[in-house]
Design an enzyme around this catalytic site. Structure first.
Site, PDB file in Angstrom:
ATOM      1  N   HIS A  16       0.831  -1.219   0.000  1.00  0.00           N
ATOM      2  CA  HIS A  16       0.000   0.000   0.000  1.00  0.00           C
ATOM      3  C   HIS A  16       0.862   1.264   0.000  1.00  0.00           C
ATOM      4  CE1 HIS A  16      -3.155  -2.585   2.288  1.00  0.00           C
ATOM      5  NE2 HIS A  16      -3.639  -2.359   1.075  1.00  0.00           N
ATOM      6  N   LYS A  40     -18.306  -4.325   9.268  1.00  0.00           N
ATOM      7  CA  LYS A  40     -17.214  -5.293   9.291  1.00  0.00           C
ATOM      8  C   LYS A  40     -16.417  -5.108  10.573  1.00  0.00           C
ATOM      9  CE  LYS A  40     -14.179  -6.558   5.559  1.00  0.00           C
ATOM     10  NZ  LYS A  40     -13.542  -6.038   4.347  1.00  0.00           N
ATOM     11  N   ARG A  89      -2.407  -5.932  -7.855  1.00  0.00           N
ATOM     12  CA  ARG A  89      -1.307  -6.852  -7.519  1.00  0.00           C
ATOM     13  C   ARG A  89      -1.105  -7.901  -8.600  1.00  0.00           C
ATOM     14  NH1 ARG A  89      -3.983  -7.897  -1.883  1.00  0.00           N
ATOM     15  NH2 ARG A  89      -5.558  -8.069  -3.483  1.00  0.00           N
ATOM     16  N   SER A 128      -3.228  -7.290   3.033  1.00  0.00           N
ATOM     17  CA  SER A 128      -3.531  -7.189   4.474  1.00  0.00           C
ATOM     18  C   SER A 128      -3.989  -8.543   5.006  1.00  0.00           C
ATOM     19  CB  SER A 128      -4.628  -6.150   4.716  1.00  0.00           C
ATOM     20  OG  SER A 128      -4.214  -4.893   4.279  1.00  0.00           O
TER      21      SER A 128
HETATM   22  O1  PNS Z   1      -8.813  -2.410   0.796  1.00  0.00           O
HETATM   23  P1  PNS Z   1     -10.101  -2.866   0.239  1.00  0.00           P
HETATM   24  O2  PNS Z   1     -10.891  -3.645   1.273  1.00  0.00           O
HETATM   25  O3  PNS Z   1      -9.946  -3.613  -1.061  1.00  0.00           O
HETATM   26  O4  PNS Z   1     -10.942  -1.524  -0.105  1.00  0.00           O
HETATM   27  C1  PNS Z   1     -12.256  -1.629  -0.578  1.00  0.00           C
HETATM   28  C2  PNS Z   1     -12.914  -0.235  -0.675  1.00  0.00           C
HETATM   29  C3  PNS Z   1     -12.786   0.526   0.638  1.00  0.00           C
HETATM   30  C4  PNS Z   1     -12.245   0.565  -1.770  1.00  0.00           C
HETATM   31  C5  PNS Z   1     -14.407  -0.467  -1.053  1.00  0.00           C
HETATM   32  O5  PNS Z   1     -14.948  -1.422  -0.206  1.00  0.00           O
HETATM   33  C6  PNS Z   1     -15.268   0.793  -0.965  1.00  0.00           C
HETATM   34  O6  PNS Z   1     -15.087   1.694  -1.727  1.00  0.00           O
HETATM   35  N1  PNS Z   1     -16.222   0.808  -0.003  1.00  0.00           N
HETATM   36  C7  PNS Z   1     -17.116   1.934   0.222  1.00  0.00           C
HETATM   37  C8  PNS Z   1     -18.543   1.615  -0.238  1.00  0.00           C
HETATM   38  C9  PNS Z   1     -18.633   1.804  -1.733  1.00  0.00           C
HETATM   39  O7  PNS Z   1     -18.628   2.900  -2.241  1.00  0.00           O
HETATM   40  N2  PNS Z   1     -18.678   0.680  -2.459  1.00  0.00           N
HETATM   41  C10 PNS Z   1     -18.542   0.671  -3.886  1.00  0.00           C
HETATM   42  C11 PNS Z   1     -19.811   0.396  -4.548  1.00  0.00           C
HETATM   43  S1  PNS Z   1     -19.452   0.296  -6.284  1.00  0.00           S
END
Ligand code: PNS
Length: 165
Positions: A16, A40, A89, A128
């Site tokens: 990251h 979560k 990745r 992670s």
């Molecule tokens: O590190 P991660 O868990 O891959 O990150 C995922 C993240 C935070 C980018 C994603 O879950 C997110 O944007 N969540 C907020 C809710 C949202 O807007 N979801 C997208 C709908 S298309």
């Protein structure tokens, strides 16, 4: 150009921080945004995850650390972001990330785009989830293996969390 680099960062890895530092070179302002997700149960609290990111990236002038809840597209609009930044990745990551990118573009009034940066090869195996799993089972959390994946601050926090000998 303001870029938003969103994620769970539970915890932030060297992968990251590499993406954030490379993103900061092409952005005028890069906001690293921690998802504060009440549904979560993360390993580390939002405050802890922000502290790890501050420790790793706080010294870079055009990087800000923040948290958000709710829709990423709305948060990006609120921050006047030009685009979302995500790391890839592997080619396999692209499948789900492309879906997210399209979804975010459709959900955003300003049709926000997503920019992808490929992970640096030596860091492309780190996630992670892998860090959390390794920390749970590894006998000695001072092990060099973890030093290749996370910052010393995160390594210490994992040691305390899993009470390693
Ligand atoms: O590190 P991660 O868990 O891959 O990150 C995922 C993240 C935070 C980018 C994603 O879950 C997110 O944007 N969540 C907020 C809710 C949202 O807007 N979801 C997208 C709908 S298309």
């Amino acid at each position: 150009m303001t870029l938003i680099y969103p994620g769970s960062f539970d915890p932030v890895t060297l992968g990251h921080t590499d993406i954030a530092m490379r993103g900061a070179k092409i952005a005028t302002r890069l906001i690293v945004a921690v998802l504060d997700n009440t549904n979560k149960q993360p390993l580390f609290s939002t405050a802890e995850r922000i502290a790890f990111l501050q420790d790793a990236l706080g010294h870079i002038g055009n990087i800000e650390i923040d948290s958000f809840s709710g829709l990423l597209a709305e948060y990006a609009k609120h921050k006047h972001a030009t685009a979302i930044l995500r790391g890839l990745r592997s080619p396999g990551d692209f499948e789900s990330e492309a879906r997210y990118a399209t979804c975010n573009r459709l959900l955003s009034a300003s049709n926000i785009e997503t920019i992808f940066i490929p992970a640096s090869p030596p860091l492309s195996f780190i996630s992670s989830g892998i860090v959390r799993e390794a920390a749970l089972y590894i006998n000695n959390l001072d092990d060099a293996a973890l030093r290749n994946m996370v910052s010393p601050m995160v390594q210490d926090a994992l040691k305390k969390r899993f009470n390693s000998k």
